[in-house]
Write a protein that holds these residues in place. Structure first.
Motif: not given
Ligand code: DC
Length: 216
Positions: A79-107
């Motif tokens: 259960d990562v519901s809390k950890e995914i709201r940290s400032d560190l995750v928020t700061k890095n989520v933009s580059w992760v969500s810009a990755n084409k392979n990541v988007r393909e998998k999640l879509v």
């Protein structure tokens, strides 16, 4: 008949609160797609995988399992519901969500999760990419200052209101200008600027449009 509501918009536009409330009122399922990008971000951060590690990103994507249970999000069983709201995750989520392979998998995952059942999904590309044929599409927005104040009130960040506003503007810019599935209103989505509306008023606006369109 099942139906899909696509609720897109930038962070702090109230999407998740509104989607949750609409899901309760309409008796349909809710999927917060931002939490999935955040979970993948946590997975990479835990393994010190960086933006430039393109091969490692692809290799590791196959090992990532995401599940939901009673509103909580699980990353490979944890259960990562809390950890995914940290400032560190928020700061890095933009580059992760810009990755084409990541988007393909999640879509793919999002389409699978929301098949055969009525769903409201919130995100950035639901009306444009994930479900371009969604029955109802909304694009929520509000001024950066108002969105920063809302984030501040959520008490999840150690940043000041000014710092939050700056980080919101930066993230909007990045999300709107990325090559793959940028944050963009679908042409046929209803734009709702809720800078001066509270949650209840925003929900009323959405329900009024749904009532008027009554496409299902
Ligand atoms: O909604 P949120 O702030 O929790 O989303 C986190 C990040 O994930 C945000 O910077 C943009 C990205 N995101 C995306 O690219 N596509 C989605 N459908 C949902 C979120």
């Amino acid at each position: 008949m099942t139906y899909i509501i696509a609720l897109d918009g930038p962070s702090g536009s109230g999407k998740s609160t509104i989607a949750q409330e609409l899901s309760d009122r309409l008796g349909i399922e809710y999927l917060n797609t931002g939490s999935m990008y955040r979970a993948v971000t946590k997975y990479f951060l835990d393994r010190n995988i960086k933006e430039s590690d393109l091969d490692k990103i692809v290799e590791n994507l196959g090992n990532i399992q995401i599940n939901f249970n009673e509103g909580a999000i699980f990353l490979n069983g944890e259960d990562v519901s809390k950890e995914i709201r940290s400032d560190l995750v928020t700061k890095n989520v933009s580059w992760v969500s810009a990755n084409k392979n990541v988007r393909e998998k999640l879509v793919d995952m999002q389409r699978q999760i929301a098949q055969n059942t009525s769903f409201i999904l919130d995100g950035r590309d639901i009306g444009t990419v994930v479900f371009p044929n969604a029955n109802y599409k909304f694009f929520l927005t509000a001024s950066p200052r108002i969105r920063a104040l809302r984030r501040f009130d959520q008490n999840e960040s150690d940043l000041s209101i000014d710092e939050l506003e700056k980080s919101i503007i930066k993230r909007d810019e990045y999300d709107s200008n990325r090559e793959t599935s940028p944050l963009k209103k679908a042409e046929d989505a209803h734009l709702i600027d809720n800078s001066d509306l509270n949650i209840e008023e925003t929900i009323d606006a959405i329900l009024a449009i749904m009532d008027r369109e009554d496409v299902i």
